[in-house]
Enzyme design. Structure first.
Site, PDB file in Angstrom:
ATOM      1  N   HIS A 390       0.734  -0.894   0.160  1.00 44.71           N
ATOM      2  CA  HIS A 390      -0.152   0.159  -0.347  1.00 44.71           C
ATOM      3  C   HIS A 390       0.532   1.053   0.015  1.00 44.71           C
ATOM      4  CE1 HIS A 390      -3.457   2.334   0.909  1.00 44.71           C
ATOM      5  NE2 HIS A 390      -2.589   2.670   1.655  1.00 44.71           N
ATOM      6  N   GLU A 391       1.719   1.100   1.127  1.00 46.03           N
ATOM      7  CA  GLU A 391       2.327   2.277   1.004  1.00 46.03           C
ATOM      8  C   GLU A 391       3.825   2.863   0.163  1.00 46.03           C
ATOM      9  OE1 GLU A 391       1.907   5.454   3.156  1.00 46.03           O
ATOM     10  OE2 GLU A 391       0.916   3.689   4.416  1.00 46.03           O
ATOM     11  N   HIS A 394       1.524   4.670  -2.519  1.00 46.87           N
ATOM     12  CA  HIS A 394       2.102   5.895  -2.857  1.00 46.87           C
ATOM     13  C   HIS A 394       3.189   7.009  -3.101  1.00 46.87           C
ATOM     14  CE1 HIS A 394      -1.452   7.415  -0.615  1.00 46.87           C
ATOM     15  NE2 HIS A 394      -1.619   6.466   0.450  1.00 46.87           N
ATOM     16  N   HIS A 397       3.815   6.704  -7.014  1.00 47.90           N
ATOM     17  CA  HIS A 397       3.003   8.064  -7.630  1.00 47.90           C
ATOM     18  C   HIS A 397       3.082   8.891  -7.493  1.00 47.90           C
ATOM     19  CE1 HIS A 397      -1.726   9.833  -7.297  1.00 47.90           C
ATOM     20  NE2 HIS A 397      -0.840   9.907  -8.288  1.00 47.90           N
TER      21      HIS A 397
END
Length: 608
Positions: A390-391, A394, A397
């Site tokens: 998940h991290e 980020h 991105h």
């Protein structure tokens, strides 16, 4: 460009200080960073109400010829800067402008105060609690400190006591929340919005509070029967384990859903950990990014004084044709005073510099993983592995949102879009074809059996409707608190009513859960974002990656349509570009509800 240089100069201080005040092991550094945050916040507020600055931007926006000659990203950034001026009350007379600045400063202080209060323990005379459960809590003299909800404790009485004591209303915290909500509403109305929610939702995918409520109410209606079914199953389990007292209460939900998952699917984390060493998981991410995006992660040497803790690792992110894209600092391990939440921090945003070079983005990923031991490397539970993915979503991105302006770089985009790339990574982390690339037993090298991955995926659906219903309740509560003021009832009465309507488990008298709802600070009027982002991630996964999670053409399309723009393009346009249609509220809800039914076996058909 000059505005963006100014924004860059401010953000380099603000972003770094934001990180240091939370993560630095040395208290003196944390304190100094806190001070820097306050100072820079005041500077930003002053600049946001600076008439001359605003006039120069206004002239540009009013000049149709110049505006028509600008590329879409530049226009979007100019409008975003103007929006910052407007929500700070630039169009008001001098006295009201000063009030807007004062309100902003006051709100900042109230937010900090509320956050501190949300985590403070509650004390109680130890003689009030039955002797046989006291050892679960920390005892100080004649008092027992309750620091949280003890949601995982198997003793119903311990969870009940923790819930009733930890959530007992604190008058000071109640006053702080009421003042925060009132001040936010005052500010929003001062600068021309009906409510704080109207102001907060400008520029988001949802756009208006009405649209958010339509989404949440539609979702709630669709979940209702499934949630009841989940509560029935939990109640059955409680009856089996505690026949004298089988009424299902709010403190039972997290515990019994966990018991049901474990009992049905035998997903004891210790069975999985040996297959998820940190090294193996990082190899898996490297392989996935390489296949999808042509990107590799390389360990980088650091200089003396560069790190805040010796176990932090620095990664260079390198594209096969474009070269170095940026740096990720991995602050992965537990240490004293480190907050337990996993998070991603932008330290420096990417932008095209005046000399034509690209300013490389720098981010930190913070997790709380256990250290390696003499006999084993750092081993992750399935939950930790999913959080790492998940991290990393980020971080990618941030690396690939290579915008011209740092004001909209990477994750600097509307909140209800910002979680899409990270939640999408959770779908990859749950797919056997992806997991099979890296999950190896650290001692024997054996692959994680497919049946174990299937069990894990299936277990996530147990009570998933009730879990989602709880999120809907929180999101509705957040909307109501930031809706029309003065509030028709006290925050606790609103909580009680909303809990009964949008959750279903009874409100417990003399509790005030909202005083522990720390997300009201960072996600005021935007708590729904996580559900909306999940809906979009689900659509992207099913439409673009479920056939082949390593599809390079899809990876490139995902980069071009969704990651590359940061916040420089309207989020709905990015979603349209990726899905090749504009999703409706019904589409969002369908995506979330279909995930509850998804037969994970079909995910693995191709890999047989």
């Amino acid at each position: 460009m000059i505005f963006d240089q100014l924004s860059d100069a401010l953000c380099r201080v603000a972003d770094l200080a934001d990180f240091v005040k939370i993560a630095h092991p040395d208290f003196a550094f944390r304190e100094a960073a806190e001070e820097a945050c306050r100072n820079i916040g005041t500077v930003v507020e002053k600049l946001n109400t600076n008439i001359e600055l605003c006039q120069s931007l206004k002239q540009l926006l009013a000049n149709k010829e110049v505006m028509d000659s600008l590329d879409p990203e530049t226009r979007q950034v100019a409008e975003l800067f103007m929006f910052d001026f407007e929500i700070s009350g630039i169009h008001l007379d001098e006295e009201k402008r000063k009030r807007a600045v004062d309100l902003n400063v006051k709100i900042l202080d109230l937010c900090n105060q509320f956050l501190i209060g949300a985590h403070l323990p509650n004390k109680i005379d130890k003689h009030i609690l039955p002797e046989h459960i006291r050892y679960n809590f920390s005892v100080e003299g004649n008092y027992i400190q309750i620091t949280g909800l003890h949601a995982d404790c198997s003793d119903d009485l311990v969870r009940e006591a923790a819930y009733k004591i930890f959530l007992y209303p604190n008058a000071e915290q109640l006053r702080c929340l009421e003042e925060l909500l009132t001040s936010r509403n005052h500010l929003a109305q001062l600068v021309g919005y009906n409510t704080f929610a109207h102001r907060a939702l400008q520029g988001t995918m949802a756009r208006t509070p009405e649209k958010v409520m339509q989404f949440l109410e539609t979702l709630s209606d669709r979940l209702f029967q499934r949630t009841l079914k989940d509560f029935e199953i939990m109640k059955g389990m409680k009856m089996k384990l505690n026949p004298q007292n089988s009424k299902l209460m709010p403190w039972d939900h997290p515990y019994y859903s966990g018991v049901l998952r474990a009992e049905r699917y035998n997903i004891e984390p210790s069975l999985y950990c040996p297959f998820f060493s940190l090294g193996a998981c990082m190899e898996g991410l490297n392989f996935l990014f390489n296949q999808l995006l042509g990107i590799s992660l390389y360990a980088e040497q650091t200089e003396k004084g560069e790190l805040w803790c010796e176990d932090v690792r620095k990664l260079a992110v390198v594209h096969e044709n474009e070269g170095l894209l940026g740096y990720i600092y991995c602050d992965f391990f537990q240490r004293a005073d480190k907050p337990h939440q996993d998070c991603h921090f932008t330290i420096r945003g990417g932008r095209l510099r005046e000399d034509g070079e690209y300013q490389l983005p720098v981010v930190v990923l913070m997790l709380s993983l256990p250290h390696s031991t003499r006999s084993s490397p750092t081993l992750l539970t399935p939950g930790m592995m999913e959080n790492l993915f998940h991290e990393m979503g980020h971080a990618m991105h941030s690396m690939l949102g290579r915008t011209r302006y740092q004001h909209v770089t990477g994750t600097r985009c509307p909140t209800d879009f910002a979680e899409v790339p990270s939640i999408l990574m959770e779908y990859f982390a749950s797919d056997y074809r992806v997991v099979n690339q890296f999950a190896r037993h650290y001692q024997t090298g054996q692959s994680l059996p497919k049946s174990m991955v299937s069990r894990l995926c299936e277990s996530k659906k147990i009570c998933a409707a009730a879990d989602m219903q709880l999120q809907v309740f929180y999101a509705v509560l957040d909307q109501l608190y930031h809706g029309e003021h003065p509030l028709k009832r006290s925050t606790t009465d609103i909580l009680k009513e909303t809990q009964e309507k949008f959750y279903g488990l009874p409100y417990v008298p003399n509790t005030a859960w909202q005083l522990r709802f720390s997300h009201l600070v960072g996600y005021g009027a935007k708590y729904y974002s996580y559900l909306m982002s999940r809906a979009i991630a689900s659509m992207v996964w099913k439409q673009c990656f479920v056939q082949n999670p390593f599809d390079r053409a899809m990876g490139e399309r995902y980069r071009k349509e969704m990651l590359a723009h940061g916040g420089g393009k309207e989020p709905m346009l990015m979603v349209q570009g990726m899905l090749q249609k504009s999703p409706s509220v019904e589409d969002f809800v369908d995506a979330l509800v279909s995930d509850l039914d998804q037969d994970f076996e079909t995910f693995f058909m191709d890999s047989e």
